[in-house]
Write an enzyme that holds these catalytic residues in place. Structure first.
Site, PDB file in Angstrom:
ATOM      1  N   ASP A   1      -2.954 -98.671  -2.900  1.00 44.68           N
ATOM      2  CA  ASP A   1      -3.310 -99.982  -3.452  1.00 44.68           C
ATOM      3  C   ASP A   1      -4.684-100.389  -2.908  1.00 44.68           C
ATOM      4  OD1 ASP A   1      -3.592-102.698  -4.015  1.00 44.68           O
ATOM      5  OD2 ASP A   1      -1.483-103.156  -3.620  1.00 44.68           O
ATOM      6  N   VAL A   2      -5.647-100.536  -3.800  1.00 44.65           N
ATOM      7  CA  VAL A   2      -7.023-100.828  -3.357  1.00 44.65           C
ATOM      8  C   VAL A   2      -7.168-102.220  -2.746  1.00 44.65           C
ATOM      9  CG1 VAL A   2      -8.120 -99.244  -5.008  1.00 44.65           C
ATOM     10  CG2 VAL A   2      -7.777-101.662  -5.638  1.00 44.65           C
TER      11      VAL A   2
ATOM     12  N   ASN B   1     -12.785 -99.030 -10.182  1.00 45.91           N
ATOM     13  CA  ASN B   1     -12.282 -99.308 -11.525  1.00 45.91           C
ATOM     14  C   ASN B   1     -10.895 -99.953 -11.524  1.00 45.91           C
ATOM     15  OD1 ASN B   1     -11.869 -98.655 -14.590  1.00 45.91           O
ATOM     16  ND2 ASN B   1     -10.154 -97.667 -13.517  1.00 45.91           N
TER      17      ASN B   1
ATOM     18  N   TYR C   1      -9.184-113.350 -14.588  1.00 44.25           N
ATOM     19  CA  TYR C   1      -9.757-112.015 -14.828  1.00 44.25           C
ATOM     20  C   TYR C   1     -11.280-112.118 -14.951  1.00 44.25           C
ATOM     21  CZ  TYR C   1     -10.466-107.531 -17.273  1.00 44.25           C
ATOM     22  OH  TYR C   1     -10.898-106.275 -17.655  1.00 44.25           O
TER      23      TYR C   1
ATOM     24  N   LYS D   1     -14.160-110.547 -12.523  1.00 43.84           N
ATOM     25  CA  LYS D   1     -15.162-109.610 -13.041  1.00 43.84           C
ATOM     26  C   LYS D   1     -16.572-110.150 -12.833  1.00 43.84           C
ATOM     27  CE  LYS D   1     -12.597-106.204 -14.633  1.00 43.84           C
ATOM     28  NZ  LYS D   1     -12.597-104.903 -13.919  1.00 43.84           N
TER      29      LYS D   1
ATOM     30  N   THR E   1      -8.216 -99.313 -25.531  1.00 43.62           N
ATOM     31  CA  THR E   1      -7.281 -98.968 -24.462  1.00 43.62           C
ATOM     32  C   THR E   1      -5.869 -99.150 -25.014  1.00 43.62           C
ATOM     33  OG1 THR E   1      -7.315-101.246 -23.715  1.00 43.62           O
ATOM     34  CG2 THR E   1      -8.859 -99.747 -22.654  1.00 43.62           C
TER      35      THR E   1
HETATM   36  P1  ADP Z   1      -7.675-100.065 -18.851  1.00 40.32           P
HETATM   37  O1  ADP Z   1      -6.850-100.063 -20.094  1.00 40.32           O
HETATM   38  O2  ADP Z   1      -8.634-101.227 -18.788  1.00 40.32           O
HETATM   39  O3  ADP Z   1      -8.330 -98.788 -18.534  1.00 40.32           O
HETATM   40  P2  ADP Z   1      -5.247 -99.654 -17.331  1.00 40.32           P
HETATM   41  O4  ADP Z   1      -4.296-100.753 -16.993  1.00 40.32           O
HETATM   42  O5  ADP Z   1      -4.884 -98.662 -18.373  1.00 40.32           O
HETATM   43  O6  ADP Z   1      -6.623-100.406 -17.676  1.00 40.32           O
HETATM   44  O7  ADP Z   1      -5.639 -98.840 -16.047  1.00 40.32           O
HETATM   45  C1  ADP Z   1      -5.849 -99.428 -14.822  1.00 40.32           C
HETATM   46  C2  ADP Z   1      -5.247 -98.532 -13.756  1.00 40.32           C
HETATM   47  O8  ADP Z   1      -5.453 -99.171 -12.483  1.00 40.32           O
HETATM   48  C3  ADP Z   1      -3.746 -98.331 -13.941  1.00 40.32           C
HETATM   49  O9  ADP Z   1      -3.439 -96.947 -13.934  1.00 40.32           O
HETATM   50  C4  ADP Z   1      -3.137 -99.057 -12.734  1.00 40.32           C
HETATM   51  O10 ADP Z   1      -1.979 -98.427 -12.229  1.00 40.32           O
HETATM   52  C5  ADP Z   1      -4.273 -99.011 -11.737  1.00 40.32           C
HETATM   53  N1  ADP Z   1      -4.178-100.086 -10.739  1.00 40.32           N
HETATM   54  C6  ADP Z   1      -3.808-101.379 -10.954  1.00 40.32           C
HETATM   55  N2  ADP Z   1      -3.806-102.063  -9.804  1.00 40.32           N
HETATM   56  C7  ADP Z   1      -4.177-101.183  -8.829  1.00 40.32           C
HETATM   57  C8  ADP Z   1      -4.334-101.283  -7.420  1.00 40.32           C
HETATM   58  N3  ADP Z   1      -4.115-102.431  -6.781  1.00 40.32           N
HETATM   59  N4  ADP Z   1      -4.735-100.176  -6.727  1.00 40.32           N
HETATM   60  C9  ADP Z   1      -4.955 -99.004  -7.378  1.00 40.32           C
HETATM   61  N5  ADP Z   1      -4.797 -98.858  -8.699  1.00 40.32           N
HETATM   62  C10 ADP Z   1      -4.414 -99.924  -9.424  1.00 40.32           C
END
Ligand code: ADP
Length: 248
Positions: free
Chosen positions: A63-64, A90, A155, A159, A190
């Site tokens: 988790d970032v 990202n 959001y 951003k 997406t």
């Molecule tokens: P987009 O459609 O904009 O590309 P997605 O929701 O498909 O967005 O992808 C975002 C990714 O980020 C998902 O795979 C999700 O699991 C991941 N994600 C969300 N929150 C975290 C977090 N806190 N740490 C790491 N990864 C995350």
């Protein structure tokens, strides 16, 4: 195929969507890619796909928004591939809610993942980049951070914060050999967008100067450009793969 010289990239939130397209694009260019995602299975699946296509990748789940996780993500990536030379922040999620229904917890989680995650991951790799005198950081923002979004105030605010962070860090570290830039995608096909009604998508697409939504792969092209030496003059910029929706 552009040859990256086998540079090491960490892409956060690369288990799906735009992040996945970025990880796959960089891998096709010869980068060794650490694939982060909150969902370990998703990260592992992307790694298998890249390896199956002859690329090099390793999973770095976590988790970032959690400092301990971020330390683990960077450690596990560097144990396999060595120092991270390109960081793509990202990871994120979308939540749509009218401002008056938004709780402070909603707001804090949004800011913690998008802005906090970008802060933590950048903090974790930047000192070593500056020591080596080279590195690239690319932050995935959104055009909603530039123009705002209905029922997307938290959001959009997160951003917008990413764009401000990008410019400020770029001012501080560019002389040290690290380039920091952002991308602000517009409407992209997406999973979430493809799940919306076809009517809405057709109406919105017709309003765009380009007449169509972008694909995740087209955002990945912009990120790959910013990561490359071809972008040597780009510092603190926010490039907009957005079909002409926002012209800045
Ligand atoms: P987009 O459609 O904009 O590309 P997605 O929701 O498909 O967005 O992808 C975002 C990714 O980020 C998902 O795979 C999700 O699991 C991941 N994600 C969300 N929150 C975290 C977090 N806190 N740490 C790491 N990864 C995350």
């Amino acid at each position: 195929m552009t040859d990256s010289g086998g540079r090491v990239a960490l892409v956060t939130g690369a288990g799906n969507g735009i992040g996945r397209a970025i990880a796959e694009k960089l891998a096709r260019q010869g980068y060794r890619v650490a694939v982060n995602d909150l969902r370990a299975e998703a990260a592992a699946e992307v790694v298998s796909g890249i390896e199956g296509a002859g690329g090099r990748a390793t999973a770095a789940p976590g988790d970032v928004s959690e400092p301990d996780d971020v330390a683990g993500i960077v450690r596990s990536a560097e144990e396999v591939f060595g120092p991270i030379e390109v960081l793509v922040n990202n990871a994120g999620f979308l939540q749509q809610k009218p401002f008056v229904e938004l709780t402070f917890e909603d707001f804090q989680r949004m800011v913690a993942v998008h802005l906090g995650g970008t802060f933590l991951c950048t903090s974790a790799v930047l000192p070593a980049m500056l020591e080596r005198g080279s590195g690239v950081v690319i932050n995935v923002a959104s055009q909603l951070g530039q123009i705002g979004g209905v029922e997307l105030s938290h959001y959009s605010a997160a951003k917008a914060g990413i764009i401000g962070l990008t410019k400020s860090i770029a001012r501080e570290v560019s002389k040290g050999g690290v380039r920091v830039n952002a991308v602000a995608p517009g409407p992209i096909n997406t999973e979430l967008v493809l799940g919306l009604s076809e009517d809405w998508r057709n109406t919105k697409a017709a309003e765009l100067p380009l007449g169509r939504f972008g694909e995740p792969e087209e955002v990945a092209e912009t990120v790959a450009f910013l990561a490359s030496d071809a972008a040597s003059l780009y510092v603190g910029q926010t490039l907009g793969p957005n079909s002409g929706d926002v012209m800045l």
